[in-house]
Design a protein around this motif. Structure first.
Motif, PDB file in Angstrom:
ATOM      1  N   LYS A   1       0.409  -3.218   4.188  1.00 55.48           N
ATOM      2  CA  LYS A   1      -0.127  -1.894   3.827  1.00 55.48           C
ATOM      3  C   LYS A   1      -1.368  -2.028   2.951  1.00 55.48           C
ATOM      4  N   GLU A   2      -1.352  -2.976   2.023  1.00 53.72           N
ATOM      5  CA  GLU A   2      -2.522  -3.210   1.183  1.00 53.72           C
ATOM      6  C   GLU A   2      -3.720  -3.630   2.029  1.00 53.72           C
ATOM      7  N   LEU A   3      -3.478  -4.526   2.991  1.00 49.01           N
ATOM      8  CA  LEU A   3      -4.553  -4.952   3.883  1.00 49.01           C
ATOM      9  C   LEU A   3      -5.064  -3.782   4.713  1.00 49.01           C
ATOM     10  N   GLU A   4      -4.165  -2.945   5.206  1.00 51.98           N
ATOM     11  CA  GLU A   4      -4.568  -1.776   5.989  1.00 51.98           C
ATOM     12  C   GLU A   4      -5.450  -0.832   5.159  1.00 51.98           C
ATOM     13  N   ASN A   5      -5.094  -0.641   3.894  1.00 51.15           N
ATOM     14  CA  ASN A   5      -5.905   0.217   3.019  1.00 51.15           C
ATOM     15  C   ASN A   5      -7.315  -0.336   2.877  1.00 51.15           C
ATOM     16  N   LEU A   6      -7.425  -1.660   2.796  1.00 56.05           N
ATOM     17  CA  LEU A   6      -8.742  -2.282   2.653  1.00 56.05           C
ATOM     18  C   LEU A   6      -9.553  -2.167   3.942  1.00 56.05           C
ATOM     19  N   VAL A   7      -8.876  -2.180   5.083  1.00 55.19           N
ATOM     20  CA  VAL A   7      -9.566  -1.946   6.357  1.00 55.19           C
ATOM     21  C   VAL A   7     -10.079  -0.501   6.403  1.00 55.19           C
TER      22      VAL A   7
ATOM     23  N   ASN B   1     -10.780   1.364   3.961  1.00 54.16           N
ATOM     24  CA  ASN B   1     -11.853   1.537   2.966  1.00 54.16           C
ATOM     25  C   ASN B   1     -13.072   0.679   3.275  1.00 54.16           C
ATOM     26  N   GLU B   2     -13.057   0.062   4.447  1.00 53.29           N
ATOM     27  CA  GLU B   2     -14.178  -0.736   4.956  1.00 53.29           C
ATOM     28  C   GLU B   2     -14.522  -1.952   4.079  1.00 53.29           C
ATOM     29  N   LYS B   3     -13.481  -2.518   3.441  1.00 50.69           N
ATOM     30  CA  LYS B   3     -13.662  -3.763   2.704  1.00 50.69           C
ATOM     31  C   LYS B   3     -13.371  -4.975   3.599  1.00 50.69           C
ATOM     32  N   ILE B   4     -12.597  -4.744   4.663  1.00 53.39           N
ATOM     33  CA  ILE B   4     -12.259  -5.780   5.642  1.00 53.39           C
ATOM     34  C   ILE B   4     -12.417  -5.177   7.037  1.00 53.39           C
ATOM     35  N   VAL B   5     -12.899  -5.982   7.982  1.00 56.99           N
ATOM     36  CA  VAL B   5     -13.031  -5.504   9.364  1.00 56.99           C
ATOM     37  C   VAL B   5     -11.733  -5.744  10.145  1.00 56.99           C
ATOM     38  N   ALA B   6     -11.209  -6.971  10.098  1.00 62.90           N
ATOM     39  CA  ALA B   6     -10.015  -7.323  10.870  1.00 62.90           C
ATOM     40  C   ALA B   6      -9.034  -8.091   9.994  1.00 62.90           C
ATOM     41  N   ILE B   7      -7.734  -7.914  10.262  1.00 65.29           N
ATOM     42  CA  ILE B   7      -6.707  -8.591   9.468  1.00 65.29           C
ATOM     43  C   ILE B   7      -5.760  -9.361  10.384  1.00 65.29           C
ATOM     44  N   GLY B   8      -5.268 -10.485   9.878  1.00 57.97           N
ATOM     45  CA  GLY B   8      -4.400 -11.340  10.685  1.00 57.97           C
ATOM     46  C   GLY B   8      -3.275 -11.939   9.863  1.00 57.97           C
TER      47      GLY B   8
ATOM     48  N   ILE C   1      -0.622 -15.892  -1.381  1.00 58.98           N
ATOM     49  CA  ILE C   1       0.009 -15.297  -2.554  1.00 58.98           C
ATOM     50  C   ILE C   1       0.952 -16.345  -3.146  1.00 58.98           C
ATOM     51  N   VAL C   2       0.820 -16.601  -4.447  1.00 57.73           N
ATOM     52  CA  VAL C   2       1.640 -17.648  -5.081  1.00 57.73           C
ATOM     53  C   VAL C   2       2.662 -17.034  -6.029  1.00 57.73           C
ATOM     54  N   GLY C   3       2.183 -16.333  -7.065  1.00 55.07           N
ATOM     55  CA  GLY C   3       3.105 -15.807  -8.064  1.00 55.07           C
ATOM     56  C   GLY C   3       2.852 -14.354  -8.392  1.00 55.07           C
ATOM     57  N   SER C   4       2.430 -13.589  -7.410  1.00 54.31           N
ATOM     58  CA  SER C   4       2.133 -12.172  -7.655  1.00 54.31           C
ATOM     59  C   SER C   4       2.626 -11.337  -6.492  1.00 54.31           C
ATOM     60  N   ASN C   5       2.355 -10.044  -6.542  1.00 50.74           N
ATOM     61  CA  ASN C   5       2.817  -9.147  -5.492  1.00 50.74           C
ATOM     62  C   ASN C   5       1.641  -8.598  -4.685  1.00 50.74           C
ATOM     63  N   SER C   6       1.937  -7.615  -3.850  1.00 49.97           N
ATOM     64  CA  SER C   6       0.935  -7.104  -2.918  1.00 49.97           C
ATOM     65  C   SER C   6      -0.266  -6.464  -3.608  1.00 49.97           C
ATOM     66  N   SER C   7      -0.095  -5.999  -4.855  1.00 56.87           N
ATOM     67  CA  SER C   7      -1.197  -5.317  -5.543  1.00 56.87           C
ATOM     68  C   SER C   7      -2.368  -6.247  -5.840  1.00 56.87           C
ATOM     69  N   SER C   8      -2.121  -7.554  -5.784  1.00 54.05           N
ATOM     70  CA  SER C   8      -3.191  -8.512  -6.090  1.00 54.05           C
ATOM     71  C   SER C   8      -4.160  -8.704  -4.921  1.00 54.05           C
ATOM     72  N   ILE C   9      -3.801  -8.213  -3.745  1.00 54.92           N
ATOM     73  CA  ILE C   9      -4.644  -8.421  -2.563  1.00 54.92           C
ATOM     74  C   ILE C   9      -6.021  -7.791  -2.750  1.00 54.92           C
ATOM     75  N   ARG C  10      -6.053  -6.582  -3.294  1.00 54.18           N
ATOM     76  CA  ARG C  10      -7.339  -5.909  -3.517  1.00 54.18           C
ATOM     77  C   ARG C  10      -8.204  -6.707  -4.496  1.00 54.18           C
ATOM     78  N   ASP C  11      -7.588  -7.221  -5.565  1.00 55.87           N
ATOM     79  CA  ASP C  11      -8.339  -8.034  -6.527  1.00 55.87           C
ATOM     80  C   ASP C  11      -8.976  -9.237  -5.843  1.00 55.87           C
ATOM     81  N   ALA C  12      -8.196  -9.901  -5.005  1.00 53.33           N
ATOM     82  CA  ALA C  12      -8.677 -11.103  -4.329  1.00 53.33           C
ATOM     83  C   ALA C  12      -9.855 -10.789  -3.414  1.00 53.33           C
TER      84      ALA C  12
END
Length: 271
Positions: free
Chosen positions: A145-151, A153-160, A95-106
């Protein structure tokens, strides 16, 4: 049209999404072997911008777009669905110049670029904090929390995570609903893994990995500089990078990299 056309498009657009495609298809970069991850990112951005701008004029309908898609068409490589189970698709998000909401876009853009429904793992680099401020659990929570939501929603399997010491990693682990599966440690900051971190990771089944990424892989000034170098007389100072995602596709059985690339999103702050 060339750079004149690219400049005109950039002056009308509000966002720029830059995709390098598979760097292994880039003969010039393969031979160059950049010395650092930062140099590789700069080279990739410059090459993609230069290639993209040289083809402007063949596709004039881009002018009406709020979000410009900047890609090197011959480098784009989607995953064959029949091979998906044999591959591990992982990413690291800066993340460079944005907030947590950009994680889903990425994550959505990475899945779309690779032609997959989900990523096997995503590691998040600690978002930049203000000078004099220490990284804290409270600061990390909205991103996690954004990463957890993506897990979920089955967009990501594991997060680190990356560069967390034992104290912060333990705080995150105890608080999180979806536990971190890995934590990257910078080789430049420690030649030997800290014993307390090693012990905690072993106890909680967290994989410790190493990396050599700088604290800022792509800063605002560096992005503006390479934008100016690639497209002459563009108002580069209006453009701010929001995030950078680096992905890799690895053949599980052989441990070799099949594909590697970057996706970057920036926005224009017109005065």
């Amino acid at each position: 049209m060339g750079t004149d056309g690219a400049r005109a498009l950039l002056e009308c657009a509000g966002r720029l999404t830059l995709q390098t495609g598979n760097l292994l298809n880039w003969g010039c970069l393969r031979k160059k072997c950049p010395a650092t991850p930062g140099e590789e990112v700069r080279d990739c951005i410059q090459k993609t911008l230069t290639e993209w701008s040289s083809k402007i004029g063949q596709d004039r309908n881009q002018e009406t777009l709020e979000v410009l898609e900047c890609t090197v068409a011959q480098a784009i490589e989607k995953i064959n669905p029949e091979e998906r189970d044999e591959l591990k698709v992982s990413a690291k998000l800066f993340i460079v110049g944005s907030n947590s909401s950009s994680i889903r876009d990425a994550v959505d853009l990475a899945c779309s670029a690779l032609g997959v429904a989900q990523l096997d793992s995503v590691i998040i680099a600690p978002p930049p904090v203000e000078d004099g401020t220490n990284l804290s659990l409270e600061y990390l929570q909205p991103y996690w929390k954004e990463l957890e939501n993506l897990v979920q929603n089955e967009k990501i399997v594991a997060i680190g995570t990356s560069d967390l010491d034992k104290t912060l990693l333990e705080q995150l682990y105890l608080w999180a609903q979806v536990k971190p599966s890995s934590n990257q440690v910078n080789l430049a900051s420690c030649c030997v893994m800290p014993p307390d971190l090693t012990a905690f990771a072993k106890e909680c089944d967290i994989q410790l990995l190493t990396h050599n990424d700088p604290k800022e892989l792509l800063c605002e000034a560096s992005f503006q500089e390479v934008l100016q170098e690639s497209i002459q007389n563009v108002k580069a100072n209006e453009w701010i990078p929001l995030w950078l995602l680096r992905y890799s596709v690895i053949v599980k059985s052989r441990g070799i990299i099949k594909s590697k690339g970057y996706i970057i999103q920036a926005k224009r702050n017109a005065s």
